[in-house]
Design a protein around this motif. Sequence first.
Motif, PDB file in Angstrom:
ATOM      1  N   PHE A 255       0.810  -1.208   0.000  1.00  0.00           N
ATOM      2  CA  PHE A 255       0.000   0.000   0.000  1.00  0.00           C
ATOM      3  C   PHE A 255       0.857   1.278   0.000  1.00  0.00           C
ATOM      4  CE2 PHE A 255      -2.502  -3.321   2.094  1.00  0.00           C
ATOM      5  CZ  PHE A 255      -3.524  -3.416   1.166  1.00  0.00           C
ATOM      6  N   MET A 256       0.608   2.086  -1.020  1.00  0.00           N
ATOM      7  CA  MET A 256       1.285   3.371  -1.191  1.00  0.00           C
ATOM      8  C   MET A 256       2.796   3.193  -1.146  1.00  0.00           C
ATOM      9  SD  MET A 256      -1.275   5.778   1.060  1.00  0.00           S
ATOM     10  CE  MET A 256      -0.461   7.300   0.561  1.00  0.00           C
ATOM     11  N   ILE A 257       3.291   2.254  -1.965  1.00  0.00           N
ATOM     12  CA  ILE A 257       4.738   2.019  -1.997  1.00  0.00           C
ATOM     13  C   ILE A 257       5.445   3.235  -2.595  1.00  0.00           C
ATOM     14  CG2 ILE A 257       4.573  -0.488  -2.095  1.00  0.00           C
ATOM     15  CD1 ILE A 257       4.865  -0.314  -5.102  1.00  0.00           C
ATOM     16  N   GLU A 258       6.654   3.485  -2.118  1.00  0.00           N
ATOM     17  CA  GLU A 258       7.396   4.669  -2.551  1.00  0.00           C
ATOM     18  C   GLU A 258       8.704   4.291  -3.241  1.00  0.00           C
ATOM     19  OE1 GLU A 258       7.541   7.378   0.838  1.00  0.00           O
ATOM     20  OE2 GLU A 258       5.650   6.503   1.530  1.00  0.00           O
ATOM     21  N   LYS A 259       9.653   3.793  -2.478  1.00  0.00           N
ATOM     22  CA  LYS A 259      10.953   3.444  -3.046  1.00  0.00           C
ATOM     23  C   LYS A 259      11.701   2.560  -2.053  1.00  0.00           C
ATOM     24  CE  LYS A 259      12.948   7.623  -1.048  1.00  0.00           C
ATOM     25  NZ  LYS A 259      13.697   8.877  -1.300  1.00  0.00           N
ATOM     26  N   GLY A 297      18.727  -3.091   6.791  1.00  0.00           N
ATOM     27  CA  GLY A 297      18.485  -3.845   5.569  1.00  0.00           C
ATOM     28  C   GLY A 297      17.710  -3.005   4.571  1.00  0.00           C
ATOM     29  N   THR A 298      17.764  -3.406   3.309  1.00  0.00           N
ATOM     30  CA  THR A 298      17.071  -2.670   2.247  1.00  0.00           C
ATOM     31  C   THR A 298      15.632  -3.162   2.137  1.00  0.00           C
ATOM     32  OG1 THR A 298      19.147  -2.470   1.029  1.00  0.00           O
ATOM     33  CG2 THR A 298      17.104  -2.049  -0.186  1.00  0.00           C
ATOM     34  N   VAL A 299      14.676  -2.250   2.330  1.00  0.00           N
ATOM     35  CA  VAL A 299      13.256  -2.589   2.293  1.00  0.00           C
ATOM     36  C   VAL A 299      12.513  -1.573   1.426  1.00  0.00           C
ATOM     37  CG1 VAL A 299      13.344  -3.626   4.596  1.00  0.00           C
ATOM     38  CG2 VAL A 299      12.723  -1.220   4.352  1.00  0.00           C
ATOM     39  N   MET A 300      11.263  -1.907   1.104  1.00  0.00           N
ATOM     40  CA  MET A 300      10.422  -0.995   0.347  1.00  0.00           C
ATOM     41  C   MET A 300       9.680  -0.083   1.325  1.00  0.00           C
ATOM     42  SD  MET A 300       9.543  -0.113  -2.742  1.00  0.00           S
ATOM     43  CE  MET A 300       9.877  -1.521  -3.809  1.00  0.00           C
ATOM     44  N   LEU A 301       9.830   1.215   1.157  1.00  0.00           N
ATOM     45  CA  LEU A 301       9.132   2.178   2.004  1.00  0.00           C
ATOM     46  C   LEU A 301       7.656   2.188   1.615  1.00  0.00           C
ATOM     47  CD1 LEU A 301       9.448   4.324   4.215  1.00  0.00           C
ATOM     48  CD2 LEU A 301       9.898   5.995   2.410  1.00  0.00           C
ATOM     49  N   SER A 302       6.781   1.964   2.590  1.00  0.00           N
ATOM     50  CA  SER A 302       5.355   1.855   2.299  1.00  0.00           C
ATOM     51  C   SER A 302       4.562   2.091   3.575  1.00  0.00           C
ATOM     52  CB  SER A 302       5.026   0.462   1.752  1.00  0.00           C
ATOM     53  OG  SER A 302       5.255  -0.512   2.775  1.00  0.00           O
ATOM     54  N   GLN A 303       3.241   2.135   3.410  1.00  0.00           N
ATOM     55  CA  GLN A 303       2.381   2.277   4.575  1.00  0.00           C
ATOM     56  C   GLN A 303       2.456   1.042   5.461  1.00  0.00           C
ATOM     57  OE1 GLN A 303       1.943   5.682   4.650  1.00  0.00           O
ATOM     58  NE2 GLN A 303       0.111   5.007   5.711  1.00  0.00           N
ATOM     59  N   ARG A 304       2.575  -0.128   4.844  1.00  0.00           N
ATOM     60  CA  ARG A 304       2.651  -1.345   5.654  1.00  0.00           C
ATOM     61  C   ARG A 304       3.910  -1.342   6.518  1.00  0.00           C
ATOM     62  NH1 ARG A 304       1.579  -7.201   3.180  1.00  0.00           N
ATOM     63  NH2 ARG A 304      -0.549  -6.442   3.410  1.00  0.00           N
ATOM     64  N   LEU A 305       5.017  -0.840   6.005  1.00  0.00           N
ATOM     65  CA  LEU A 305       6.239  -0.738   6.805  1.00  0.00           C
ATOM     66  C   LEU A 305       6.011   0.180   7.998  1.00  0.00           C
ATOM     67  CD1 LEU A 305       9.273  -1.189   7.285  1.00  0.00           C
ATOM     68  CD2 LEU A 305       9.708   0.747   5.760  1.00  0.00           C
ATOM     69  N   ARG A 306       5.336   1.284   7.771  1.00  0.00           N
ATOM     70  CA  ARG A 306       5.049   2.211   8.872  1.00  0.00           C
ATOM     71  C   ARG A 306       4.169   1.554   9.936  1.00  0.00           C
ATOM     72  NH1 ARG A 306       5.403   5.308   4.143  1.00  0.00           N
ATOM     73  NH2 ARG A 306       6.604   7.273   4.318  1.00  0.00           N
TER      74      ARG A 306
END
Length: 341
Positions: A255-259, A297-306
């Motif tokens: 959801f709402m992935i960024e980079k 670690g390298t992850v995808m910035l997103s709403q789920r991460l938040r």
Amino acid sequence: MQELDRDIMRVLPDAATQDHYLTTPEIHKRIMEDALMSETVTVRTINRHLTKLEASGLVEMRPSGVALEWRRKAGASGMAARAGAMMTFDEALALQTLRRFSSRQIPGLVADALSSMFDVAQARLQRTNNSTEQRYARWASKVAVESGGFALDYPAINREVFAIVSRALFEERNLEMIYRRRDNADNETPKTILPLGLVEVGGLVYLVGATPGKPEPTMYRMDRLWRAKALPDTFVYPPGFSLDEYVKRQRRFDFMIEKEVLLKLKFVANAGDHLLEAPMAQDQKASSKGGALYVQGTVMLSQRLRWWLRSFGPKVEVLGPAPLRAELVAEAAQLARMYSA
């Protein structure tokens, strides 16, 4: 069984799971709406086939006024009837375990096709002849599955709609649907999409569909599909599309992935110890210092991460990237003001 017989059996309610019947005209309507048929079939033809299916013991009929109503007999596929006499305890236990622990929505919906087999399995486990078989019968009560997240009562999916969508997906046919978003709950305008896949995420089931003229697929919540109709037109499944890539690599359901970012975290009170066994990234590095665990670690910035970071509360500190840290600092200050009022 002829193609028309298969279509009749497919649209009929199953006595094993459903109480209602369909009249011959209703069966005719559903078949003509949903079947890929090269010629028009009349109500009289369908009635003739239903009579033959009843004589074969596959369907049951009841009169309703001047009309006749029909439904499929429980276990009419023949699998359950054949299994009843020869099903082993191992097979019965496997089926009952599958039935009990298919807690997600998609397995539960597709398991309707096996409902009569489940009933046979249950009856087999109840017919115990010795102490070994009694242990088999008790096995299912000795195993439990619990979700790691907070339990929510997710909206149910219309089973008939799910069946139509599944068939359109399987046969790669255009799908016409009425989709009602939360902000458009009375929508009656149909739209046509190309169904590409079904994905279950956190208790919710999504249909991934392509729209002609749009470069990217769209996600649709299945519980918000009000009506669906598989159209006769087929489409060529996009050779460059991979559902696995869409879900696991592009992280579209985050959801709402960024980079991609290099996430640096500091955990206290053993809050992040599980990451040592279940890493958050393929290039994860971890070290301990002063009673704290440092993970990056390298992850995808997103709403789920938040959402995941917030679940740790004060037991995690975001050290980087700087913009994400600043965002959470501002959020923490807002929370402090809220709870100090």
